[in-house]
Design a protein around this motif. Structure first.
Motif, PDB file in Angstrom:
ATOM      1  N   TYR A  53      -1.111  -0.385  -4.295  1.00  0.00           N
ATOM      2  CA  TYR A  53      -0.569  -1.735  -4.375  1.00  0.00           C
ATOM      3  C   TYR A  53       0.608  -1.670  -5.343  1.00  0.00           C
ATOM      4  N   LEU A  54       1.798  -1.982  -4.851  1.00  0.00           N
ATOM      5  CA  LEU A  54       3.029  -1.664  -5.565  1.00  0.00           C
ATOM      6  C   LEU A  54       3.895  -2.898  -5.765  1.00  0.00           C
ATOM      7  N   ASP A  55       4.162  -3.205  -7.032  1.00  0.00           N
ATOM      8  CA  ASP A  55       5.074  -4.307  -7.349  1.00  0.00           C
ATOM      9  C   ASP A  55       6.493  -3.897  -6.970  1.00  0.00           C
ATOM     10  N   ASP A  62      11.308   1.187  -9.860  1.00  0.00           N
ATOM     11  CA  ASP A  62      10.681   0.022  -9.232  1.00  0.00           C
ATOM     12  C   ASP A  62      10.022   0.406  -7.908  1.00  0.00           C
ATOM     13  N   GLY A  63       9.437  -0.604  -7.268  1.00  0.00           N
ATOM     14  CA  GLY A  63       8.687  -0.362  -6.044  1.00  0.00           C
ATOM     15  C   GLY A  63       9.532   0.148  -4.901  1.00  0.00           C
ATOM     16  N   ARG A  64      10.775  -0.291  -4.828  1.00  0.00           N
ATOM     17  CA  ARG A  64      11.644   0.166  -3.744  1.00  0.00           C
ATOM     18  C   ARG A  64      11.855   1.679  -3.824  1.00  0.00           C
ATOM     19  N   ARG A  65      12.107   2.159  -5.018  1.00  0.00           N
ATOM     20  CA  ARG A  65      12.379   3.594  -5.195  1.00  0.00           C
ATOM     21  C   ARG A  65      11.121   4.424  -4.931  1.00  0.00           C
ATOM     22  N   VAL A  80       0.980  11.142   1.941  1.00  0.00           N
ATOM     23  CA  VAL A  80       1.304  10.016   1.065  1.00  0.00           C
ATOM     24  C   VAL A  80       0.304   8.887   1.304  1.00  0.00           C
ATOM     25  N   PRO A  81       0.157   7.995   0.325  1.00  0.00           N
ATOM     26  CA  PRO A  81      -0.771   6.873   0.497  1.00  0.00           C
ATOM     27  C   PRO A  81      -0.168   5.770   1.350  1.00  0.00           C
ATOM     28  N   ILE A  82      -1.019   4.869   1.795  1.00  0.00           N
ATOM     29  CA  ILE A  82      -0.539   3.631   2.394  1.00  0.00           C
ATOM     30  C   ILE A  82      -0.050   2.742   1.264  1.00  0.00           C
ATOM     31  N   VAL A  83       1.094   2.109   1.452  1.00  0.00           N
ATOM     32  CA  VAL A  83       1.694   1.267   0.414  1.00  0.00           C
ATOM     33  C   VAL A  83       1.667  -0.193   0.849  1.00  0.00           C
ATOM     34  N   VAL A  84       1.174  -1.039  -0.054  1.00  0.00           N
ATOM     35  CA  VAL A  84       1.213  -2.490   0.134  1.00  0.00           C
ATOM     36  C   VAL A  84       2.026  -3.078  -1.014  1.00  0.00           C
ATOM     37  N   PHE A  85       3.112  -3.748  -0.691  1.00  0.00           N
ATOM     38  CA  PHE A  85       3.932  -4.391  -1.716  1.00  0.00           C
ATOM     39  C   PHE A  85       3.229  -5.657  -2.232  1.00  0.00           C
ATOM     40  N   GLY A 100       8.732   2.366   5.201  1.00  0.00           N
ATOM     41  CA  GLY A 100       7.376   2.732   5.563  1.00  0.00           C
ATOM     42  C   GLY A 100       6.269   1.963   4.860  1.00  0.00           C
ATOM     43  N   VAL A 101       6.598   0.849   4.203  1.00  0.00           N
ATOM     44  CA  VAL A 101       5.564   0.032   3.564  1.00  0.00           C
ATOM     45  C   VAL A 101       4.727  -0.639   4.649  1.00  0.00           C
ATOM     46  N   PHE A 102       3.407  -0.608   4.478  1.00  0.00           N
ATOM     47  CA  PHE A 102       2.521  -1.092   5.531  1.00  0.00           C
ATOM     48  C   PHE A 102       2.458  -2.617   5.584  1.00  0.00           C
ATOM     49  N   ARG A 103       2.272  -3.248   4.421  1.00  0.00           N
ATOM     50  CA  ARG A 103       2.158  -4.703   4.364  1.00  0.00           C
ATOM     51  C   ARG A 103       2.693  -5.196   3.033  1.00  0.00           C
TER      52      ARG A 103
END
Length: 247
Positions: A53-55, A62-65, A80-85, A100-103
């Motif tokens: 879970y990424l801010d 930051d989360g974008r990078r 790599v893990p699944i990323v949720v913003f 590639g962010v999932f949700r």
């Protein structure tokens, strides 16, 4: 499940971790949740997470990078893990889908959407785990992603199937009949009695020459019968991303 929460707001991290653990306990699931204050700390960790879970907005990295880093690693064949913003600005979340962010979860309504988001993430994890298979390799085993396979071909001596990847060929003891069942629903196409190609890696083909040209410079044999069907399958795959296994 190994989960990371990466956010520069300590209060949010603590509250979110508590909410997440309570939900997972209700599901009867074991979890290992780690906290990070920024992307630099997360990327420096040696832990292998399944879900992050990424801010989006944080000091330092930051989360974008972080999402861009994971995307490059994935494209290079890494795990790599699944990323949720997680964000207070949902309009920024669309940038994540390019990497590639999932949700994404909006922080103001996170508690109401967390369960739905987590369940869809679990489904995606299950799907991704089904995207690789294991072969015997030297003195052990090796996992190969279906996406890394350019084609399967029958072994000339009639024993087993050769798996052709960009880096190496592998031999498995399996029949084409069994293989075709395993490949249903994936982006593979049977171009003749001895070859099944990955449409993702087809560069071009020629019915006149009886060849399918793969993007690593290798070739697969194409039957006259399959030529027209291959054209239709390629069109469907490139237009809709719908895999069709046929001969």
């Amino acid at each position: 499940m190994r989960i990371a929460i990466c956010d520069d707001d300590e209060v949010f991290r603590d509250d979110f971790k508590g909410l997440l653990i309570r939900m997972l306990l209700d599901f009867g699931e074991e979890c290992d949740v780690h906290e990070f204050a920024n992307g630099r700390e997360l990327l420096a960790s040696r832990e292998r997470f399944e879900l992050v879970y990424l801010d989006i907005e944080m000091d330092e990295i930051d989360g974008r990078r972080v999402a861009k880093f994971y995307q490059k690693k994935r494209n290079d064949g890494g795990e790599v893990p699944i990323v949720v913003f997680t964000t207070v600005h949902p309009e920024y979340s669309y940038e994540g889908y390019e990497h590639g962010v999932f949700r994404y979860l909006t922080k103001s309504i996170l508690a109401n959407k967390l369960e739905e988001s987590y369940l869809s993430t679990k489904e995606e994890l299950a799907r991704l785990k089904g995207e690789e298979f294991t072969v015997l390799y030297r003195d052990g085993e090796k996992k190969i992603r279906y996406g890394d396979v350019l084609y399967f071909r029958s072994n000339p001596d009639g024993r087993g199937i050769v798996i052709h990847t960009r880096d190496e060929d592998y031999l498995v003891k399996k029949t084409f009949k069994v293989l075709e069942k395993e490949l249903r629903g994936r982006s593979f196409f049977k171009v003749n009695i001895s070859y099944i190609v990955n449409l993702k890696h087809v560069d071009n083909y020629s019915g006149k020459m009886g060849k399918v040209y793969m993007d690593d410079g290798s070739e697969a044999e194409l039957s006259q019968k399959a030529t027209k069907s291959l054209g239709l399958a390629m069109h469907q795959y490139l237009k809709e991303g719908v895999p069709v296994l046929a001969d």
